[in-house]
Motif scaffolding. Structure first.
Motif, short mmCIF file in Angstrom:
data_model
loop_
_atom_site.label_atom_id
_atom_site.label_comp_id
_atom_site.label_asym_id
_atom_site.label_seq_id
_atom_site.Cartn_x
_atom_site.Cartn_y
_atom_site.Cartn_z
N LEU A 49 0.81 -1.21 0.00
CA LEU A 49 0.00 0.00 0.00
C LEU A 49 0.85 1.26 0.00
O LEU A 49 1.84 1.36 0.71
CB LEU A 49 -0.91 0.02 1.23
N VAL A 50 0.41 2.25 -0.79
CA VAL A 50 0.98 3.59 -0.76
C VAL A 50 0.14 4.36 0.25
O VAL A 50 -1.08 4.49 0.09
CB VAL A 50 0.92 4.26 -2.15
N ALA A 51 0.77 4.85 1.31
CA ALA A 51 0.05 5.52 2.40
C ALA A 51 0.13 7.03 2.27
O ALA A 51 1.16 7.58 1.88
CB ALA A 51 0.62 5.09 3.75
N ALA A 52 -0.99 7.68 2.61
CA ALA A 52 -1.05 9.14 2.61
C ALA A 52 -1.82 9.60 3.84
O ALA A 52 -2.70 8.90 4.34
CB ALA A 52 -1.71 9.66 1.35
N ALA A 53 -1.48 10.79 4.32
CA ALA A 53 -2.15 11.40 5.47
C ALA A 53 -2.85 12.67 5.00
O ALA A 53 -2.30 13.45 4.22
CB ALA A 53 -1.13 11.73 6.56
N TYR A 54 -4.08 12.86 5.49
CA TYR A 54 -4.91 14.00 5.12
C TYR A 54 -5.29 14.76 6.38
O TYR A 54 -5.63 14.15 7.39
CB TYR A 54 -6.20 13.54 4.44
#
Length: 193
Positions: A49-54
């Motif tokens: 998984l490519v993780a991102a924070a919002y």
């Protein structure tokens, strides 16, 4: 031979948050990758998984959005503060870093309220399209928000949740629409394409 409590290992004391954690001993060395996984464990049989924070920065019933430009993804769409998680970084740390980089505000990890996690993916698509997006809300921060990445954002402005500009990045709009209705978004959402 009689058994006494002194013969048993001590139970870990609860941390201030009430969670008991074991204290590592010298024999508890972190295993190497070779010790943790078989050599082919992640080759073609696992999703990476490519993780991102919002960060949904809130001011009452308003939300801070930026107009994307020059990123190669959804340029011309309004979006919350967000970015990929860097190597060795937690999603919380990434959220704090992105808020500082994109809007010049300091958000404390303790002031991040988890909203939802989205799993976006393409069935049969490339591994890079397996994504996990972790959304946080922040109502407390220091600093005055301003556009800091002029090469990636054309504008930065506050909008009422009930009257968002168009278009908003679609998966972000799902989260913002729930907040506009006064609801928490579902804890986990899968968005296959």
């Amino acid at each position: 031979m009689p058994h006494s409590p002194a013969d048993e290992p001590a139970s870990p004391a609860p941390a201030p948050d009430g969670v008991a954690r074991a204290t590592p001993t010298p024999d508890d060395a972190t295993p190497t990758l070779d010790e943790q996984y078989a050599a082919d464990d992640h080759l073609g049989h696992r999703t990476l998984l490519v993780a991102a924070a919002y960060v949904v920065l809130r001011r009452g019933d308003e939300v801070l959005l930026q107009l994307r430009r020059g990123t190669g993804y959804r340029d011309g769409h309004w979006a919350v503060l967000a970015g990929h998680v860097d190597p060795g970084e937690s999603v919380h740390e990434a959220a704090v870093r992105e808020a500082a980089e994109e809007a010049g505000v300091t958000v404390r990890v303790d002031d991040l309220r988890p909203l939802t996690t989205l799993h976006r993916f393409e069935r049969g698509g490339p591994a890079v399209e397996q994504r996990v997006d972790v959304f946080f809300e922040a109502r407390t921060w220091t600093g005055d928000p301003s556009r800091r990445e002029e090469d990636k954002a054309e504008d930065l402005a506050w909008f009422p949740l009930a009257d968002l500009p168009a278009p908003v990045v679609p998966h972000e709009r799902l989260v913002l629409d729930a907040l506009a209705r006064g609801e928490d978004p579902p804890r986990v959402v899968s968005l296959p394409s």
